[in-house]
Design a protein around this motif. Structure first.
Motif, PDB file in Angstrom:
ATOM      1  N   LEU A 186     -61.531 -23.752  70.300  1.00 17.80           N
ATOM      2  CA  LEU A 186     -60.598 -23.357  71.348  1.00 17.80           C
ATOM      3  C   LEU A 186     -59.654 -22.231  70.944  1.00 17.80           C
ATOM      4  N   ASP A 187     -59.060 -22.356  69.766  1.00 22.12           N
ATOM      5  CA  ASP A 187     -57.968 -21.448  69.402  1.00 22.12           C
ATOM      6  C   ASP A 187     -58.454 -20.151  68.760  1.00 22.12           C
ATOM      7  N   LEU A 188     -59.379 -20.241  67.828  1.00 25.56           N
ATOM      8  CA  LEU A 188     -59.858 -19.027  67.170  1.00 25.56           C
ATOM      9  C   LEU A 188     -60.672 -18.154  68.122  1.00 25.56           C
ATOM     10  N   THR A 189     -61.225 -18.768  69.150  1.00 27.09           N
ATOM     11  CA  THR A 189     -61.995 -18.017  70.140  1.00 27.09           C
ATOM     12  C   THR A 189     -61.122 -17.461  71.262  1.00 27.09           C
ATOM     13  N   GLY A 190     -59.879 -17.935  71.345  1.00 28.38           N
ATOM     14  CA  GLY A 190     -59.003 -17.533  72.430  1.00 28.38           C
ATOM     15  C   GLY A 190     -59.213 -18.308  73.712  1.00 28.38           C
ATOM     16  N   ARG A 191     -60.069 -19.331  73.692  1.00 29.51           N
ATOM     17  CA  ARG A 191     -60.326 -20.108  74.907  1.00 29.51           C
ATOM     18  C   ARG A 191     -59.101 -20.903  75.350  1.00 29.51           C
TER      19      ARG A 191
END
Length: 427
Positions: A324-329
């Motif tokens: 979620l976070d490293l992908t920007g989702r």
């Protein structure tokens, strides 16, 4: 990095958000993942324990009996009878080898291979009747016993088998934890979460006051500290239920996306703050966020975390960050999803601190894990520009690769923690 011993990687692949009962995706606990892995390698006292965790399946016995791997194979039986549990191990040898365990019982079984101290060298979970699964282990000189736990029957121990020749030291073993071991740290963690809610609620009140005053600049400034304070409670997400989804759910799966009437919580407020909504239109979702948090805090007083979740979540927090976070989702306009990942690391450190008395004697590579957590945090901090967090897609390729590698390594190193704290049947 855990010792492989030719055993399959334990890291689970990224999975899509799992919806809460009301359809809202939420940072989730995916229970039982360790039992579905083909094999999991556990770093334990002595340098790394190869613990084979396999599911029941319907593979015939012949499938694992061949010597294609070049290792010594021994066919043994699993049964509810102490005479048959471990039957077939008549030529004990030291070294790297495979036990092909065949369930002759009429119900599924768990099978453990233990040393004379009761420490676990390998196990099979959910071995279906009439099926065979392998346990690959490294044995040294010593005494060993198969323990069979067939459904709806008492656990039985097979005969003690002695390996008299060969290297004195084999692959390390880990002492299993039981429910009573894990309850005290789980209760300690619950109390820490209860104290943490007070800080989250206070910060959300600051956000709420700014929105009420029509000061959207102050509201944007207040949003991130509030969200990060909540994120640091990550070890408890599995016990938050529907309110957890209302507080920190995304728009994934909602028919109207960010404009859906059921989109709520921190990310609903974030979207409005960074997409030009007025203070008037943000008052209702901000008030709802404050109410849901208060209700969640009140509900928490009567909640009892499952002790199994305490160790499992140490891995799942990092997996959520990767997805979620490293992908920007998880970014709805603030560009701070990397700050969320950083807060997740803080939550993981807190969880490991609580588990440390049980984990330290079982995981010899705990110092390396702690160092990896620090490295990941330092590398995330280094991505900030003039003190401000940046969105993942604004980082240089080298920065993104470094952070992704850090979290991939962490996911691998944290997987054994989940295995160590898997509560095993004892009788």
């Amino acid at each position: 990095m855990p010792i492989r011993n030719n055993i399959q990687d334990a890291s689970s692949p990224a999975a899509p958000d799992e919806p809460a009962p009301d359809g809202r995706p939420v940072r989730r606990v995916r229970r039982g993942w360790v039992l579905l892995a083909a094999c999991v390698v556990v770093a334990a006292a002595g340098g790394g324990l190869a613990v084979a965790l396999t599911s029941g399946g319907a593979e015939p016995a012949a499938a694992s009996a061949g010597p294609a791997d070049g290792l010594h194979h021994t066919a043994v039986e699993a049964s509810s009878s102490s005479d048959q549990c471990g039957k077939g191990w008549t030529d004990p040898k030291a070294g790297l080898q495979v036990f092909d365990v065949h369930n002759v019982a009429t119900d599924a079984a768990e099978v453990y291979l233990t040393d004379s101290s009761g420490a676990l060298l390998g196990e099979i979970d959910g071995l279906g009747p009439g099926t065979t699964r392998p346990i690959q282990v490294q044995l040294g000189r010593g005494s060993y016993t198969f323990r069979c736990l067939v459904e709806d029957t008492d656990a039985v121990n097979g005969p003690v088998v002695k390996v008299a020749t060969g290297p004195a030291k084999g692959g390390p073993a880990v002492r299993p934890v039981n429910q009573h071991d894990v309850i005290p740290p789980t209760l300690t963690y619950q109390k820490w979460v209860a104290r943490g809610f007070k800080g989250v609620i206070s910060k959300v009140h600051t956000l709420q006051s700014a929105v009420d005053a029509g000061d959207l600049g102050a509201a944007r400034k207040a949003w991130l500290p509030a969200h990060l304070a909540y994120t640091r409670l990550g070890g408890a997400y599995g016990a938050f239920g529907d309110l957890g989804g209302a507080v920190d759910g995304t728009d994934a799966g909602l028919p109207g996306g960010v404009h859906d009437k059921d989109f709520s919580g921190f990310h609903r407020v974030e979207y409005g703050l960074w997409h030009g909504e007025s203070a008037t239109s943000l008052k209702a979702p901000t008030d709802q966020l404050a109410k849901d948090l208060k209700d969640l805090s009140d509900q928490w007083a009567g909640t009892r975390m499952d002790p199994l979740d305490t160790g499992l979540r140490a891995h799942e927090i990092t997996e959520d960050s990767i997805q979620l976070d490293l992908t920007g989702r998880s970014d709805f306009g603030s560009g701070t999803s990397l700050a969320t990942a950083r807060a997740g690391l803080d939550g993981t450190v807190e969880l490991l601190d609580v588990l440390h008395p049980l984990l330290a004697p079982r995981d010899a590579r705990l110092p390396q894990l702690e160092a990896a957590l620090k490295t990941a945090g330092d590398d995330l901090d280094a991505t900030r520009k003039s003190g401000d967090w940046r969105a993942p897609d604004t980082l240089s390729r080298a920065q993104r690769e470094r952070v992704n590698a850090d979290f991939g390594d962490l996911a691998e190193q944290l997987a054994p923690v989940a295995v160590i704290f898997d509560i095993r049947r004892t009788s």
